[in-house]
Enzyme design. Structure first.
Site, PDB file in Angstrom:
ATOM      1  N   TYR A   1      -9.556  -2.414 -12.807  1.00 15.76           N
ATOM      2  CA  TYR A   1     -10.649  -1.627 -12.232  1.00 15.76           C
ATOM      3  C   TYR A   1     -11.855  -1.780 -13.159  1.00 15.76           C
ATOM      4  O   TYR A   1     -11.880  -1.228 -14.247  1.00 15.76           O
ATOM      5  CB  TYR A   1     -10.209  -0.161 -12.098  1.00 15.76           C
ATOM      6  CG  TYR A   1     -11.276   0.806 -11.613  1.00 15.76           C
ATOM      7  CD1 TYR A   1     -12.398   0.374 -10.908  1.00 15.76           C
ATOM      8  CD2 TYR A   1     -11.145   2.179 -11.829  1.00 15.76           C
ATOM      9  CE1 TYR A   1     -13.355   1.274 -10.460  1.00 15.76           C
ATOM     10  CE2 TYR A   1     -12.084   3.082 -11.377  1.00 15.76           C
ATOM     11  CZ  TYR A   1     -13.195   2.622 -10.699  1.00 15.76           C
ATOM     12  OH  TYR A   1     -14.149   3.519 -10.261  1.00 15.76           O
TER      13      TYR A   1
ATOM     14  N   LYS B   1     -10.560  -4.461  -8.661  1.00 16.78           N
ATOM     15  CA  LYS B   1     -11.504  -3.596  -7.961  1.00 16.78           C
ATOM     16  C   LYS B   1     -12.812  -3.754  -8.705  1.00 16.78           C
ATOM     17  O   LYS B   1     -12.991  -3.226  -9.801  1.00 16.78           O
ATOM     18  CB  LYS B   1     -11.053  -2.140  -7.970  1.00 16.78           C
ATOM     19  CG  LYS B   1     -12.021  -1.265  -7.150  1.00 16.78           C
ATOM     20  CD  LYS B   1     -11.966   0.173  -7.569  1.00 16.78           C
ATOM     21  CE  LYS B   1     -12.770   1.099  -6.672  1.00 16.78           C
ATOM     22  NZ  LYS B   1     -14.218   0.977  -6.795  1.00 16.78           N
TER      23      LYS B   1
END
Lengths: 307, 307, 307, 307
Positions: D141, D171
């Site tokens: 992330y 992400k």
């Protein structure tokens, strides 16, 4: 006025958290660390702060480390425990724990992933933390170059004084002397403002600030600066102050941001006190950088600091 | 050792460039400005720097302004002229002009659109500028919070000493005391390091640095701090130092970056010395901000600075 | 609608300013540069911008360079001349000169030492510049990663449209696609928004933006992306877009800030077009970095760009 | 290729964590939130990320929230759970818990108080986290504007592929399209790169990237952009893309940094879905700002997003 019994004199150094190679806390090295803190003439401690990698520890680990240092409180005048975590609830839990084990004082950092946008939001956050330890003296821990939270400390004190009954001061690791001094004089020097920089002891003394929270290997130099300043021997004070600046400048050549604390850990090892690697995401200095740093520090007398 | 005849004592204040509403330089206001500089007990000047909006002026304008101030040299002990422009060739032209009109000393800022990437590149740039005025004492003008050039001043001095024969020091407007002090002590205090911050006179004095280049309205406070420090009256020095810090902190609430110099211009007007608007892209403070700033400054005694 | 006669199609590449080793402008290399621009299928030019080191040149040099490129206008569809200097008066002088020599269009950058604090201040600054060339189409030149001026371009257009009659668009070198697109669509695509990034041609095309001002060696790639996109061959367009991204990413590994333009100059040399060193404070890439950059670029096909 | 069963299509929106006024998690509001997520046509979820204020929650709270959303998994195609905490050990604990409750996939953020200094340090950190959930697909992330960790994602993938067997993608909330695209194409599109920005869906689609993790109220717009793009209706896609940009630009006028997520929470309330205040140190928007934001958003059609 500070709560009875808390009147730190001189240097309140920040100890490291010893780690094993697998990343676990190495409690077995605390006695070694204490031996070196004593050789460095450190009278008081600021535990689980940035040097101690407090924000890389779980709440359970922090409680155990707190208790481990408290077991050794006979060696020190005072211990302040940093209880700030990345979020409010963990900070409250650590504050409550610290009060339950009867620490001298606690300090709390601002959260820095979600940053408070206004001073009043920081005050409200700290109020809710301090409330969890209603009988324990409370310091704000401000270190803006790590948190990137740049709110005004004098404004914090003004707003917080009526809201945080346990507030006694600020561990002021942000480097701005303007802020440091205006906090210091507020309300007839009501608050205790702890200088959190390694390399501005004499400038701070010139403004009447006497306490500092240096890297532990800087403590003997800060002690000497204070002594010479008190005696009125400005030349000697400047000489030692300059050495602090040289050491800090050499370290800054090799590291910035979080890297400063990796370098400081390496510098303890150079003095003979190996406390293991830092915890991930920090990693030990690469050997070639370590050797080069050591060579430069040797030249400015750092390796003789214990002799 | 400095070239004969250049030994500035105390405050070397930075004057403003007066402007008309249409943006032209207003030479007619220089006598007014001088009157106020004398009332502020300013012994020496640093002309065409950031306060003077030197980088918003053309080379022709800067030459004319230089000559206009030189016409008034009887009023001052020394005048240092900032000759740095956005590019090398204009800086050289201004350096040569300054030598031709026999200024006391020149100073040069780093270019900041294209930033030097290494200290040696900055040294080479400055060498080529200084060479255009081979008989004029030369200062580096370092003001990192405006230029965003963060190179090491001690390294600059080490590299430059064998390359720039006219180098006499640094106008050190960058706030880092560590850099200031290490430059100051180098080679038995060979270089003259001018403190360029308004609010750290006493901390700098504690380290042996005596000269400063403050905002001109700060000069009387710097003068007083130096006197009290020399007398050994630290309490009085701290008191005045604190006032400097309060003034600077109030100004910082209303302005940052280039805005600081807009606010300083407004503050001169509050003292009675209206030198016109700044030049675009700067614009005068909005009236409501002006009034609010004035109200806060009144409370801390700023408006009494001339009385 | 744009003034008659100004309708740049495709890539408007930014040429370099050739320099001699002593830092003088080397006009003798302009024919060489033009030969390469033609081999790179560059239809139009943006002269004296950041790639051209416009802000390291004096106003006299910029006038002469403007005239030198204008002498070669037969080779190009359009030439836009950047006339922004570090200060208002020089920018006005350059604007007036450009009009006097009948350029197609001018562009102006924000000053960046003293930064405009509000959009309206930037508008007023640009209004006074544009007014000095009342018959010449005018572009704002926005490149926030160099100037550190982060004002809103859509707000600029809204405020400027009634104040700057010659305003035709923005050379939008700031990377924010959000700003680019909102400027593009304003008032039925009234303004011409020139993409100033090397590595987002296809994303910009997807939003209807067709013009770009790339590094000149990127022009053939941008041309190919546009062709493939127009044909509806997205796979091919993505393939070439990816090559732009790889080249930009490799360059970014070796350079940042002003260093990007030093690297771009080196990359022209790798293609066979040696335009001399950059001007101080920039210096040529160190040989070892140059060789390493060349090796990485060879791997991604950059050296075949002319074949 | 992704592990069997994980193939998110379209938007994977980030839900909020509902809070009570006293700061406790308000589990009773999850059904309301789900109702709105369904009205917003959200097929999949990214839970406990920045929108969900995951880093303001304790590990116990995060486990309970994870379980609460899992109880509702019938409503969604996939749920990815963010398990990154401020430190390694808590992240590992959350990863292990997520595996024990059989989540579809996990994602982990870099620590940001102590920042990893090199890509390899980030890889080693993530390796140790992923190892605690050895059977669960793992995403990095990356959200650099919050963490201030600016390490290269393509380099991360290259180094991590042989070390983190469960790695399936990133992400990618950092806005750099260059990084996004180079990650996307690596090894024949081996990794799933999730666009984490609200306002670049169409530019990303132009490069072949189809998945996004928008603010949940942006999901219907992202869905429509994808549909129109697939149909080849670029005008319609641009129209909706522009609306995303306008909404994002309006929000950015009122908020930056962590404030963006406060504004997003307020925007859900404007749509009828009141999920309570954010947790300290964040506080709700001041009413006057809220009203002004709502008025601007109404004008660009945001309030009709559900109709």
């Amino acid at each position: 006025s500070l709560p009875a019994g808390l009147n730190p004199r001189g240097s309140i150094a920040a100890p490291f958290t010893p780690f094993k190679d697998n990343g676990d806390v190495d409690f077995s090295l605390i006695p070694t660390h204490i031996e070196y803190l004593k050789r460095l003439s450190v009278p008081s401690l600021f535990v689980n702060g940035t040097t101690g990698e407090g924000l890389s520890l779980t709440t359970q680990e922090r409680k155990k480390i707190t208790e481990a240092w408290l077991d050794n409180k006979a060696h020190f005048e005072h211990m302040i425990f940093h209880i700030g975590a990345g979020n409010l609830r963990d900070s409250q839990e650590l504050a409550a724990h610290s009060e339950s084990v009867k620490v001298d004082a606690i300090a709390c950092i601002s959260p820095s992933y979600f940053k408070p946008q206004r001073v009043e939001d920081l005050v409200e956050y700290m109020r809710q933390v301090a409330e969890a330890a209603p009988n324990t003296p409370f310091y704000l821990y401000d270190i803006n170059f790590m948190t990137q939270v740049y709110l005004s400390n004098p404004e914090f004190l003004e707003l917080a004084q009526s809201k945080i009954p346990t507030l006694v001061g600020i561990k002021h690791s942000s480097p701005e002397l303007n802020s440091l001094m205006r906090c210091h004089v507020m309300d007839n020097e009501k608050y205790q403002i702890l200088l959190g920089s390694d390399d501005t002891m004499l400038p701070a003394l010139s403004m009447g600030i006497t306490n500092s929270v240096p890297s532990c290997f800087m403590a003997p130099l800060h002690n000497k600066i204070r002594e010479d300043f008190t005696k009125g021997d400005m030349k000697a004070a400047q000489h030692t102050q300059l050495q602090c600046m040289e050491i800090a400048a050499i370290r800054a050549k090799y590291a910035s941001g979080a890297g400063l604390f990796v370098a400081s850990r390496a510098m303890m090892k150079m003095l003979g006190c190996d406390l293991g690697p830092p915890r991930l995401p920090l990693v030990p200095m690469e050997p070639s950088k370590y050797q080069s740093l050591e060579a430069e520090l040797r030249q400015c007398g750092f390796l003789d600091i214990l002799s």
